[in-house]
Design a protein around this motif. Structure first.
Motif, PDB file in Angstrom:
ATOM      1  N   VAL B 196       0.909  -1.375  -0.136  1.00 56.12           N
ATOM      2  CA  VAL B 196       0.007   0.058  -0.113  1.00 56.12           C
ATOM      3  C   VAL B 196       0.769   1.339   0.080  1.00 56.12           C
ATOM      4  N   MET B 197       1.830   1.193   0.849  1.00 56.57           N
ATOM      5  CA  MET B 197       2.969   2.325   0.861  1.00 56.57           C
ATOM      6  C   MET B 197       3.424   2.674  -0.605  1.00 56.57           C
ATOM      7  N   GLY B 198       3.831   1.604  -1.110  1.00 55.06           N
ATOM      8  CA  GLY B 198       4.593   1.641  -2.567  1.00 55.06           C
ATOM      9  C   GLY B 198       3.193   2.162  -3.532  1.00 55.06           C
ATOM     10  N   SER B 199       2.054   1.993  -3.270  1.00 56.06           N
ATOM     11  CA  SER B 199       1.268   2.244  -4.139  1.00 56.06           C
ATOM     12  C   SER B 199       0.733   3.848  -3.952  1.00 56.06           C
ATOM     13  N   LYS B 200       1.284   4.494  -3.063  1.00 53.40           N
ATOM     14  CA  LYS B 200       1.186   5.684  -2.944  1.00 53.40           C
ATOM     15  C   LYS B 200       2.523   6.356  -3.146  1.00 53.40           C
ATOM     16  N   ASN B 201       3.502   5.724  -3.824  1.00 49.13           N
ATOM     17  CA  ASN B 201       4.887   6.320  -4.050  1.00 49.13           C
ATOM     18  C   ASN B 201       5.417   7.026  -2.732  1.00 49.13           C
ATOM     19  N   LEU B 202       5.302   6.223  -1.761  1.00 53.14           N
ATOM     20  CA  LEU B 202       5.900   6.949  -0.356  1.00 53.14           C
ATOM     21  C   LEU B 202       7.019   5.925  -0.096  1.00 53.14           C
ATOM     22  N   LYS B 203       8.275   6.513  -0.197  1.00 53.03           N
ATOM     23  CA  LYS B 203       9.407   5.235  -0.055  1.00 53.03           C
ATOM     24  C   LYS B 203       9.739   5.233   1.518  1.00 53.03           C
ATOM     25  N   ALA B 204       9.708   6.087   2.205  1.00 53.85           N
ATOM     26  CA  ALA B 204      10.231   6.271   3.697  1.00 53.85           C
ATOM     27  C   ALA B 204       9.442   7.276   4.408  1.00 53.85           C
ATOM     28  N   VAL B 205       9.806   7.121   5.806  1.00 54.99           N
ATOM     29  CA  VAL B 205       9.134   7.954   6.735  1.00 54.99           C
ATOM     30  C   VAL B 205      10.241   8.109   7.750  1.00 54.99           C
ATOM     31  N   VAL B 206      10.606   9.406   8.054  1.00 52.18           N
ATOM     32  CA  VAL B 206      11.736   9.921   8.900  1.00 52.18           C
ATOM     33  C   VAL B 206      11.158  10.353  10.171  1.00 52.18           C
ATOM     34  N   ALA B 207      11.383   9.846  11.542  1.00 52.06           N
ATOM     35  CA  ALA B 207      11.142  10.633  12.897  1.00 52.06           C
ATOM     36  C   ALA B 207      12.374  11.012  13.542  1.00 52.06           C
ATOM     37  N   TYR B 208      12.428  12.114  14.074  1.00 54.24           N
ATOM     38  CA  TYR B 208      13.670  12.513  14.967  1.00 54.24           C
ATOM     39  C   TYR B 208      13.690  12.102  16.374  1.00 54.24           C
ATOM     40  N   ARG B 209      14.602  11.886  16.984  1.00 53.54           N
ATOM     41  CA  ARG B 209      14.839  11.568  18.511  1.00 53.54           C
ATOM     42  C   ARG B 209      14.332  12.972  19.022  1.00 53.54           C
ATOM     43  N   GLY B 210      13.708  13.018  20.238  1.00 51.57           N
ATOM     44  CA  GLY B 210      13.612  14.091  21.114  1.00 51.57           C
ATOM     45  C   GLY B 210      13.426  13.942  22.397  1.00 51.57           C
ATOM     46  N   LYS B 211      13.005  14.837  23.269  1.00 51.50           N
ATOM     47  CA  LYS B 211      12.715  14.626  24.495  1.00 51.50           C
ATOM     48  C   LYS B 211      11.180  14.482  24.962  1.00 51.50           C
ATOM     49  N   ARG B 212      10.854  13.688  25.852  1.00 47.95           N
ATOM     50  CA  ARG B 212       9.594  13.408  26.128  1.00 47.95           C
ATOM     51  C   ARG B 212       8.801  14.885  26.006  1.00 47.95           C
ATOM     52  N   ASN B 213       7.680  14.786  25.591  1.00 46.79           N
ATOM     53  CA  ASN B 213       6.871  16.186  25.381  1.00 46.79           C
ATOM     54  C   ASN B 213       5.358  16.020  25.710  1.00 46.79           C
ATOM     55  N   PHE B 214       5.362  14.895  26.458  1.00 49.69           N
ATOM     56  CA  PHE B 214       3.858  14.623  27.133  1.00 49.69           C
ATOM     57  C   PHE B 214       3.871  14.215  28.750  1.00 49.69           C
ATOM     58  N   GLN B 215       2.696  14.394  29.119  1.00 51.63           N
ATOM     59  CA  GLN B 215       2.533  13.940  30.656  1.00 51.63           C
ATOM     60  C   GLN B 215       2.731  12.825  31.088  1.00 51.63           C
ATOM     61  N   ILE B 216       3.433  12.498  32.200  1.00 51.26           N
ATOM     62  CA  ILE B 216       3.069  10.918  32.996  1.00 51.26           C
ATOM     63  C   ILE B 216       2.279  11.273  33.983  1.00 51.26           C
ATOM     64  N   LYS B 217       1.186  10.701  34.275  1.00 52.31           N
ATOM     65  CA  LYS B 217       0.482  11.228  35.568  1.00 52.31           C
ATOM     66  C   LYS B 217       0.844  10.983  36.848  1.00 52.31           C
ATOM     67  N   HIS B 218       1.418   9.646  36.915  1.00 57.34           N
ATOM     68  CA  HIS B 218       2.071   9.284  38.215  1.00 57.34           C
ATOM     69  C   HIS B 218       3.272   8.571  37.858  1.00 57.34           C
ATOM     70  N   PRO B 219       4.258   9.388  37.846  1.00 58.83           N
ATOM     71  CA  PRO B 219       5.577   8.771  37.620  1.00 58.83           C
ATOM     72  C   PRO B 219       6.325   7.898  38.520  1.00 58.83           C
ATOM     73  N   ASP B 220       5.934   7.835  39.817  1.00 57.73           N
ATOM     74  CA  ASP B 220       6.754   6.906  40.775  1.00 57.73           C
ATOM     75  C   ASP B 220       5.867   5.786  40.684  1.00 57.73           C
ATOM     76  N   LEU B 221       4.703   5.728  40.483  1.00 57.17           N
ATOM     77  CA  LEU B 221       3.892   4.444  40.426  1.00 57.17           C
ATOM     78  C   LEU B 221       4.356   3.664  39.033  1.00 57.17           C
ATOM     79  N   LEU B 222       4.548   4.557  37.934  1.00 57.05           N
ATOM     80  CA  LEU B 222       5.091   3.963  36.670  1.00 57.05           C
ATOM     81  C   LEU B 222       6.368   3.444  36.637  1.00 57.05           C
ATOM     82  N   LYS B 223       7.298   3.986  37.619  1.00 55.30           N
ATOM     83  CA  LYS B 223       8.496   3.257  37.711  1.00 55.30           C
ATOM     84  C   LYS B 223       8.506   1.988  38.504  1.00 55.30           C
ATOM     85  N   GLU B 224       7.699   2.004  39.436  1.00 61.39           N
ATOM     86  CA  GLU B 224       7.432   0.813  40.175  1.00 61.39           C
ATOM     87  C   GLU B 224       7.076  -0.578  39.267  1.00 61.39           C
ATOM     88  N   LYS B 225       5.798  -0.075  38.544  1.00 56.13           N
ATOM     89  CA  LYS B 225       5.125  -1.004  37.699  1.00 56.13           C
ATOM     90  C   LYS B 225       6.098  -1.436  36.595  1.00 56.13           C
TER      91      LYS B 225
END
Lengths: 103, 614
Positions: B196-225
């Protein structure tokens, strides 16, 4: 007395006394059993004499193998509804396999 | 966006007009569909009406990730691709690990919807909340490794600065089982999403590394789990120590290793082809996905045999099976070589292997001659013949043009005895590289009734006790298998909404606790099942709207045949197939005669708007 072969694949082999590691992934032991011995009785006996088997293969309380264990009888997968009460014959082979997820 | 784990933004890319735009995600939509396959299923339904073929520019290619991607949960770099796929001409959904899922979010988006068709080959670059469609003509003909190298060089970035997913020659040539491949060997492979990607003439997608830019609601709990989740994954099965190849011999032991296209189940060489052998004999280097501590994927150097010195990504179980026993090959080094070849060409390993195994059986039986095969001697185990054939397929050269259609279409075209040898489902997709006629009936059944074109309800068999369901005692019980597949259905599609790797997240309850810690939700296990079942039913309605029939939910003659030898000899799933279907449909809340979701089922799932479609 009947002679039966017990083969463990992929695990436990090197931890178990009396088992011979025939390859890197298979350990084998021959056992003498009395006439009329069932597979359940054999597994129970192995679990009592080898604590790692009780821990990972055969639940001594429930008297059945744990969920991730498969038992083959003479190189065939056998239904758990048949396996436990199967009476062992001379020359029989029991293979104990992990039922791995993934892959 | 007040929900943790999301940017709340979808990037829309109109390739025909070469325009990009950004759309906001509403909180009710996020809560209802969560991400990954959930977002994909809903967008696909809303934007691809009946009558749109997989190759129409109006088909959508939907790349989405989920709340866990980039959250710090180990191995959470996964994304999902959904589209109408060419093998089934129905919905397709497939996930790839690596880095992209995390990097896409760091670049500012929860997903990308591609529509239209570019006039020439292009690639997409996403970075810091912006997107750019760039000329990709210079990438034409490059394999996926060359494409990754060329783009990094062009952009002046280091290896881990970007994540690149691309199509290879096969996607450009319209091979129906082309994959989307990236991050050095990860694939969204099922149902020709790369086609399907080829049928759209789309060869590749590039995404850049970055820093986390969204919330984590309970970071300590996340670390534990997260830590608890890692400990569970570490002790679960063979992955941590031996990779997925660690299960190779265990699968042989229950008759699940595909050997020579299901003509036998005897393969004594399995002990020299499993993960244990590979990791104790070949040189191994870790190649982990984003923040993964399980790191079940490695790079290997072959140390023995004809391919000594060859360096490639470590074959996973499916590649070991596909390029080992299925084609009659007993040399592990050759498996490494073929794995690299298939990935770089951008092919789905499973469909490619079922196709080539079928060719080899036809050749052995005299149905196909050397002349038919452009002079190739396709005897079992001829790995160089396989390499040549793969390259012909990827460019549709000679016999490769027929084989590029996949095993179902190729076998139907030859017809007669050739058709009887082919392994596929009547929908047109193929199983993963197992012999499901062995101790994995659950997976055979799942593969045939799936709405995604690959496994939907189960995870490589049934592991029901992880979600408090009873254990399937007998893997050859028609009743137990069809019942438990229905009861278990939902949790795996929920998992595929999250943006994390299944191998690193083996415990659904702990995974759910991570979701709640990230998002701030308080989802119960039953809620998770409900969301997953909503996705299943959404995809199913899409499929019925696009022509799916109950009669298609069956295996081909060979796929459903009775093993002639080995551990599962004489086991017969087909003798009660219709009964299994009706039992499964009933338990799923579907009409037992047609398989269509019942109105009350759709209402319970909040899908009232779909009732009119059935």
């Amino acid at each position: 007395m009947n002679r039966v072969t017990i083969e463990l694949w992929l695990w436990l082999g090197k931890e178990l006394k009396g088992f011979e590691s025939v390859t890197e992934m298979r350990s084998v032991k021959e056992e003498s059993v009395e006439e009329g011995t069932t597979i359940r009785q054999l597994l129970d006996r192995l679990a009592r004499s080898h604590p790692p088997i009780a821990e990972k293969v055969f639940d001594l309380t429930e008297k059945r193998v744990y969920p991730y264990v498969v038992i083959n009888y003479n190189d065939r997968v056998i239904s758990p509804y048949e396996v436990y009460d199967k009476v062992l014959k001379d020359g029989d082979k029991i293979t104990i396999l992990p039922m791995y997820v993934g892959g | 966006m007040d929900i943790g784990g999301y940017l709340g933004k979808i990037l829309r890319v109109d390739l025909s007009r070469r325009k990009t735009s950004i759309e906001e995600l509403s909180e009710p939509f996020i809560k209802k569909w969560v991400g990954g396959v959930g977002f994909g299923a809903r967008y696909l339904y809303e934007e691809v009406p009946a009558g749109v073929k997989w190759s129409d520019p109006e088909n959508r290619l939907i790349w989405t990730t989920g709340p866990l991607a980039g959250s710090g949960v180990y191995g959470a770099g996964t994304f999902n691709v959904a589209s109408k796929g060419p093998l089934t001409n129905l919905a397709g959904s497939s996930q790839a690990n690596g880095y992209f899922g995390a990097y896409l979010k760091f670049s500012g988006f929860d997903g990308i919807i591609f529509q239209g068709k570019a006039s020439d080959l292009v690639y997409l670059l996403v970075k810091e909340g912006k997107a750019e469609i760039r000329d990709g003509r210079h990438l034409a003909g490059k394999d996926v490794w060359e494409t990754e190298d060329a783009l990094r060089k062009e952009l002046g970035v280091k290896e881990k600065d970007v994540s690149v997913y691309a199509i290879g020659p096969s996607g450009e040539h319209g091979v129906l089982y082309s994959a989307i491949v990236g991050d050095r060997g990860h694939l969204a492979a099922h149902n020709g999403l790369g086609t399907v990607m080829g049928s759209k003439n789309l060869k590749a997608v590039v995404a850049y590394r970055g820093k986390r830019n969204f919330q984590i609601k309970h970071p300590d709990l996340l670390k534990e789990k997260n830590e608890a989740l890692f400990e569970h994954a570490k002790g679960f099965g063979p992955f941590y120590q031996w990779g997925t190849g660690g299960g190779f011999s265990a699968l042989y032991g229950i008759g699940c290793l595909p050997v020579r296209n299901y003509t036998t189940n005897i393969f004594p060489e399995h002990e020299r082809m499993n993960g244990q052998y590979m990791r104790t004999h070949f040189e191994i280097r870790p190649m982990p996905c984003y923040m993964c501590r399980i790191a079940h994927v490695k790079e290997v150097t072959v140390t023995e045999g004809p391919y000594k010195g060859f360096v490639g990504e470590e074959p996973e179980y499916e590649q070991l099976a596909a390029w080992g026993p299925q084609i009659g090959n007993t040399d592990l080094g050759a498996v490494v070589m073929l794995t690299r070849e298939v990935d770089r060409l951008g092919l789905d390993c499973n469909e490619a292997s079922w196709t080539i195994g079928w060719v080899m059986e036809c050749y052995e039986k005299g149905i196909l001659s050397q002349k038919d095969l452009d002079g190739l001697d396709m005897r079992w185990g001829n790995v160089e013949g396989v390499r040549t054939l793969l390259n012909k397929i990827a460019r549709r050269e000679g016999i490769g043009d027929l084989l590029a259609e996949g095993v179902m279409r190729a076998s139907k075209k030859i017809g007669g005895q050739a058709e009887d040898c082919a392994i596929y489902t009547m929908k047109g997709c193929t199983p993963r590289s197992h012999d499901h006629r062995g101790g994995r009936w659950a997976e055979l059944f799942d593969t045939c009734v799936t709405n995604t074109s690959t496994l939907e309800a189960t995870w490589a068999g049934v592991h029901t006790q992880l979600v408090d369901l009873p254990v399937v005692s007998d893997p050859f019980s028609h009743e137990e298998v069809s019942t438990m597949n229905a009861k278990f259905n939902g949790i795996r599609q929920f998992d595929d909404c999250l943006g994390t790797c299944r191998i690193a997240s083996t415990n659904p309850k702990l995974q759910l606790e991570c979701v709640n810690a990230v998002t701030g939700w308080e989802l119960s296990l039953e809620d998770a099942f409900q969301i997953g079942r909503r996705v299943v039913n959404q995809l199913r309605v899409f499929n019925f709207r696009h022509g799916m029939k109950k009669e298609d939910e069956r295996p081909s003659k060979r796929y459903g045949s009775i093993p002639v030898d080995g551990p599962a000899q004489n086991k017969n799933i087909m003798e009660k197939w219709d009964w299994m279907l009706e039992n499964y449909y009933t338990l799923m809340g579907w009409d037992p005669k047609t398989g269509k979701p019942l109105p009350e089922t759709l209402r319970k799932l909040g899908l009232e708007d779909l009732i009119k479609d059935l």
